[in-house]
Write a protein that holds these residues in place. Structure first.
Motif, PDB file in Angstrom:
ATOM      1  N   ARG A   1      78.974  -4.501  79.239  1.00  0.00           N
ATOM      2  CA  ARG A   1      79.163  -3.137  79.779  1.00  0.00           C
ATOM      3  C   ARG A   1      80.867  -2.952  79.974  1.00  0.00           C
ATOM      4  O   ARG A   1      81.518  -1.928  79.751  1.00  0.00           O
ATOM      5  CB  ARG A   1      78.573  -2.841  81.169  1.00  0.00           C
ATOM      6  N   GLU A   2      81.398  -4.352  80.306  1.00  0.00           N
ATOM      7  CA  GLU A   2      82.832  -3.940  80.736  1.00  0.00           C
ATOM      8  C   GLU A   2      83.565  -3.767  79.544  1.00  0.00           C
ATOM      9  O   GLU A   2      84.539  -3.194  79.324  1.00  0.00           O
ATOM     10  CB  GLU A   2      83.195  -5.491  81.462  1.00  0.00           C
ATOM     11  N   LEU A   3      83.088  -4.632  78.235  1.00  0.00           N
ATOM     12  CA  LEU A   3      83.831  -4.584  77.240  1.00  0.00           C
ATOM     13  C   LEU A   3      83.625  -3.228  76.314  1.00  0.00           C
ATOM     14  O   LEU A   3      84.534  -2.466  75.637  1.00  0.00           O
ATOM     15  CB  LEU A   3      83.384  -5.804  76.199  1.00  0.00           C
ATOM     16  N   LEU A   4      82.319  -2.757  76.532  1.00  0.00           N
ATOM     17  CA  LEU A   4      82.086  -1.244  75.858  1.00  0.00           C
ATOM     18  C   LEU A   4      83.036  -0.243  76.477  1.00  0.00           C
ATOM     19  O   LEU A   4      83.167   0.820  75.851  1.00  0.00           O
ATOM     20  CB  LEU A   4      80.489  -1.289  76.022  1.00  0.00           C
ATOM     21  N   ALA A   5      83.146  -0.250  77.615  1.00  0.00           N
ATOM     22  CA  ALA A   5      83.807   0.662  78.406  1.00  0.00           C
ATOM     23  C   ALA A   5      85.277   0.695  78.260  1.00  0.00           C
ATOM     24  O   ALA A   5      86.135   1.992  78.471  1.00  0.00           O
ATOM     25  CB  ALA A   5      83.414   0.643  79.796  1.00  0.00           C
ATOM     26  N   ALA A   6      85.897  -0.305  78.193  1.00  0.00           N
ATOM     27  CA  ALA A   6      87.120  -0.533  78.003  1.00  0.00           C
ATOM     28  C   ALA A   6      87.774   0.348  77.016  1.00  0.00           C
ATOM     29  O   ALA A   6      87.198   0.474  75.740  1.00  0.00           O
ATOM     30  CB  ALA A   6      87.665  -1.773  77.808  1.00  0.00           C
TER      31      ALA A   6
END
Ligand SMILES: [Fe+2]
Length: 179
Positions: free
Chosen positions: A41-46
């Motif tokens: 989630r963190e990587l996809l949102a950055a």
């Protein structure tokens, strides 16, 4: 899920109907679930990812690459991360916004954001396919297409290659009639 806009302005959202438009061109579209969990989630949102973070994200979908290697002989993969503040984005996109083909398949797995692939149907009409997160697309070698992004360009997509040298655009000078 992907959505198709035809030259007459109509929209096609049903996967089977989209596939029926793409099949004569040899284009395949699949929907693959996105990686889950806090890291994904963190990587996809950055908006921006470091090289290390790109490798982390590629690692989360490595099973897709392994399956494609076994199935179709893909040799390499990388992750492209495009966003509106990226230096040189306009110039990079301009290479692919005119109708072209490649000598290798153009294979993308969209992990975040969206983009638009244009195609010329067998009757000469044009259509625009919006690909979004979770869409996997294979545009076969020598199939005419173009690629554009919307007003707020942002996409993360894995590119799979059998031969990176084959992935150079060859322009066909077919005019685009779809805006
Ligand atoms: Fe292309």
């Amino acid at each position: 899920m992907a959505e198709l806009r035809l030259q007459d302005g109509s929209r096609v959202t049903e996967p089977a109907r989209i596939a029926a438009h793409l099949a004569p061109l040899g284009v395949t579209l699949r929907h693959w679930p996105l990686p889950e969990g806090a890291l994904a989630r963190e990587l996809l949102a950055a908006q921006v990812l470091t090289d290390a973070q790109k490798e982390q994200l590629l690692g989360l979908v490595e099973h897709r690459f392994q399956a494609l290697q076994a199935e179709s002989g893909y040799q390499a993969r990388d992750l492209i991360v495009l966003h509106e503040e990226l230096a040189g984005l306009r110039e990079a996109l301009a290479k692919f916004s005119a109708i072209h083909y490649h000598d290798d398949d153009e294979v993308r797995y969209v992990l975040a954001g969206a983009g638009y692939f244009g195609f010329v149907e067998q009757d000469g009409t044009q259509m625009l396919l919006k690909v979004v997160a979770g869409d996997y697309i294979n545009v076969p070698a020598r199939a005419e297409h173009w690629f554009v992004m919307g007003d707020a360009p942002r996409i993360k997509a894995v590119r799979y290659f059998t031969d990176q040298a084959g992935w150079i655009p060859v322009y066909t000078h077919t005019p685009i009639v779809l805006a």
